[in-house]
Design a protein around this motif. Structure first.
Motif, PDB file in Angstrom:
ATOM      1  N   TYR A 167      -6.610   1.085   0.499  1.00 21.45           N
ATOM      2  CA  TYR A 167      -7.077  -0.194  -0.467  1.00 21.45           C
ATOM      3  C   TYR A 167      -5.486  -0.793  -0.500  1.00 21.45           C
ATOM      4  O   TYR A 167      -4.297  -0.072  -0.857  1.00 21.45           O
ATOM      5  N   ASN A 201     -13.436   8.553   3.589  1.00 16.10           N
ATOM      6  CA  ASN A 201     -14.132   8.270   4.592  1.00 16.10           C
ATOM      7  C   ASN A 201     -14.708   9.682   5.603  1.00 16.10           C
ATOM      8  O   ASN A 201     -14.268  10.671   4.694  1.00 16.10           O
ATOM      9  N   LEU A 234      -7.879   5.744   0.593  1.00 20.02           N
ATOM     10  CA  LEU A 234      -9.303   5.374   1.120  1.00 20.02           C
ATOM     11  C   LEU A 234     -10.312   6.597   1.566  1.00 20.02           C
ATOM     12  O   LEU A 234      -9.547   7.436   2.198  1.00 20.02           O
ATOM     13  N   LYS A 293      -9.856  -0.898   7.217  1.00 18.85           N
ATOM     14  CA  LYS A 293     -10.302   0.428   7.670  1.00 18.85           C
ATOM     15  C   LYS A 293      -9.979   0.171   9.276  1.00 18.85           C
ATOM     16  O   LYS A 293     -10.441  -1.045   9.955  1.00 18.85           O
ATOM     17  N   SER A 326       0.564  -1.206   0.067  1.00 18.27           N
ATOM     18  CA  SER A 326      -0.082   0.049  -0.072  1.00 18.27           C
ATOM     19  C   SER A 326       1.017   1.197  -0.143  1.00 18.27           C
ATOM     20  O   SER A 326       1.814   1.202   0.644  1.00 18.27           O
ATOM     21  N   SER A 333      -4.154   3.582  -3.910  1.00 22.37           N
ATOM     22  CA  SER A 333      -4.479   3.119  -2.513  1.00 22.37           C
ATOM     23  C   SER A 333      -5.087   3.928  -1.440  1.00 22.37           C
ATOM     24  O   SER A 333      -5.639   3.378  -0.475  1.00 22.37           O
ATOM     25  N   TYR A 361     -10.925  -5.668   7.771  1.00 20.34           N
ATOM     26  CA  TYR A 361     -10.240  -5.863   6.450  1.00 20.34           C
ATOM     27  C   TYR A 361     -11.031  -7.006   5.651  1.00 20.34           C
ATOM     28  O   TYR A 361     -11.552  -7.698   6.159  1.00 20.34           O
ATOM     29  N   ASP A 362     -10.731  -6.629   4.354  1.00 25.38           N
ATOM     30  CA  ASP A 362     -11.596  -7.628   3.274  1.00 25.38           C
ATOM     31  C   ASP A 362     -10.333  -8.409   2.926  1.00 25.38           C
ATOM     32  O   ASP A 362      -9.200  -8.148   2.419  1.00 25.38           O
ATOM     33  N   SER A 396     -15.003 -10.789   4.863  1.00 24.53           N
ATOM     34  CA  SER A 396     -14.449  -9.675   5.691  1.00 24.53           C
ATOM     35  C   SER A 396     -14.304  -9.998   6.849  1.00 24.53           C
ATOM     36  O   SER A 396     -14.848 -10.810   7.688  1.00 24.53           O
ATOM     37  N   THR A 401     -14.378 -13.307  -1.512  1.00 21.40           N
ATOM     38  CA  THR A 401     -14.104 -12.188  -0.617  1.00 21.40           C
ATOM     39  C   THR A 401     -14.711 -12.333   0.762  1.00 21.40           C
ATOM     40  O   THR A 401     -15.852 -12.394   0.782  1.00 21.40           O
ATOM     41  N   ASN A 408      -7.442  -6.927   1.119  1.00 23.23           N
ATOM     42  CA  ASN A 408      -7.945  -5.901  -0.227  1.00 23.23           C
ATOM     43  C   ASN A 408      -8.113  -4.435   0.501  1.00 23.23           C
ATOM     44  O   ASN A 408      -7.245  -3.584   0.327  1.00 23.23           O
ATOM     45  N   GLN A 409      -9.277  -4.279   1.392  1.00 25.17           N
ATOM     46  CA  GLN A 409      -9.643  -2.969   1.898  1.00 25.17           C
ATOM     47  C   GLN A 409      -9.318  -2.995   3.374  1.00 25.17           C
ATOM     48  O   GLN A 409      -9.937  -4.094   4.074  1.00 25.17           O
TER      49      GLN A 409
END
Length: 233
Positions: free
Chosen positions: A86, A57, A55, A105, A46, A53, A142-143, A157, A155, A102-103
């Motif tokens: 990301y 919010n 994100l 947070k 990342s 990359s 995270y995914d 979570s 995928t 993948n993602q």
């Protein structure tokens, strides 16, 4: 450590109570553009702000203004913010299933401790400054992609629990609950008590607890809010 962070916040707020006549409070919220830099043996997974990359919010602030000397103010914030990014997929291997985050947070309660200068202008005051910040991780997600021959098969979570092993962004990873770094602040306090602000933050603390990677946070935020009162009224 969670008790220490709670005690720190209470001490900060209680220390300001005797200055109530001089202290002003405000509420803000807004848009956050974040990135989590991750460097491990496989290279960057990342990258920084300004890349794919980053994100988007939101955040919410309690803003405190404490006059120090003439135009100099102590301006701490109590901020709820989501950081993360990301993450670039790991290299695929032909004929082999690969798990790749993948993602990401991460939800924090953050306290920037800014010193700012306020310059009077016709529409209000221009505010410029900066300082260190400390942050306490509340939780995160995270995914995780299951990939085969470069394609995502499924995928899932997953929750990040900072106090447990194998709850980072990969099997065996452990993330620290605490974050710390520095930030720059710019804003305008309008005469009608409306405020706008911008922050650029860079984490200096490695979030990885396994010493196998370097993980740091950064973000850029735009805020809009209102002062509940003015310390110069």
């Amino acid at each position: 450590m969670s008790k220490f962070f709670t005690l720190f916040l209470l001490t900060l707020l209680i220390s300001l109570m005797p200055l109530h006549a001089q202290v002003s409070l405000g509420l803000r919220g807004g848009y956050t553009l974040s990135a989590t830099q991750i460097k491990n043996s496989q290279g960057y997974k990342s990258n920084s702000l300004g890349t794919s990359s980053q994100l988007t919010n939101f955040h919410a602030d309690l803003m405190i203004n404490v006059p120090v000397y003439k135009r100099l103010y102590f301006q701490p914030l109590v901020r709820y913010i989501t950081k993360g990014a990301y993450l670039r997929p790991l290299p695929s291997k032909q004929g082999v299933f690969v798990e790749s985050a993948n993602q990401l947070k991460l939800h924090y309660l953050e306290v920037p401790l800014n010193m700012v200068l306020k310059f009077p202008v016709s529409l209000g005051k221009i505010v410029v400054g900066g300082g260190p910040y400390v942050a306490y991780g509340l939780n995160g997600t995270y995914d995780l992609d299951l990939m085969y021959n470069g394609s995502v098969v499924s995928t899932d979570s997953h929750s990040i629990e900072f106090n447990y092993k194998d709850r980072g962004i990969a099997p065996g990873a452990q993330l620290s609950r605490f974050d710390a770094g520095a930030n720059l602040a710019f804003g305008i306090e309008f005469n009608n008590l409306m405020v706008v602000g911008a922050n650029l933050s860079r984490g200096m603390f490695n979030l990885d607890r396994t010493s196998s990677a370097k993980i740091t946070n950064s973000y850029f935020s735009l805020s809009l809010g209102v002062l509940l009162d003015r310390e110069d009224y």
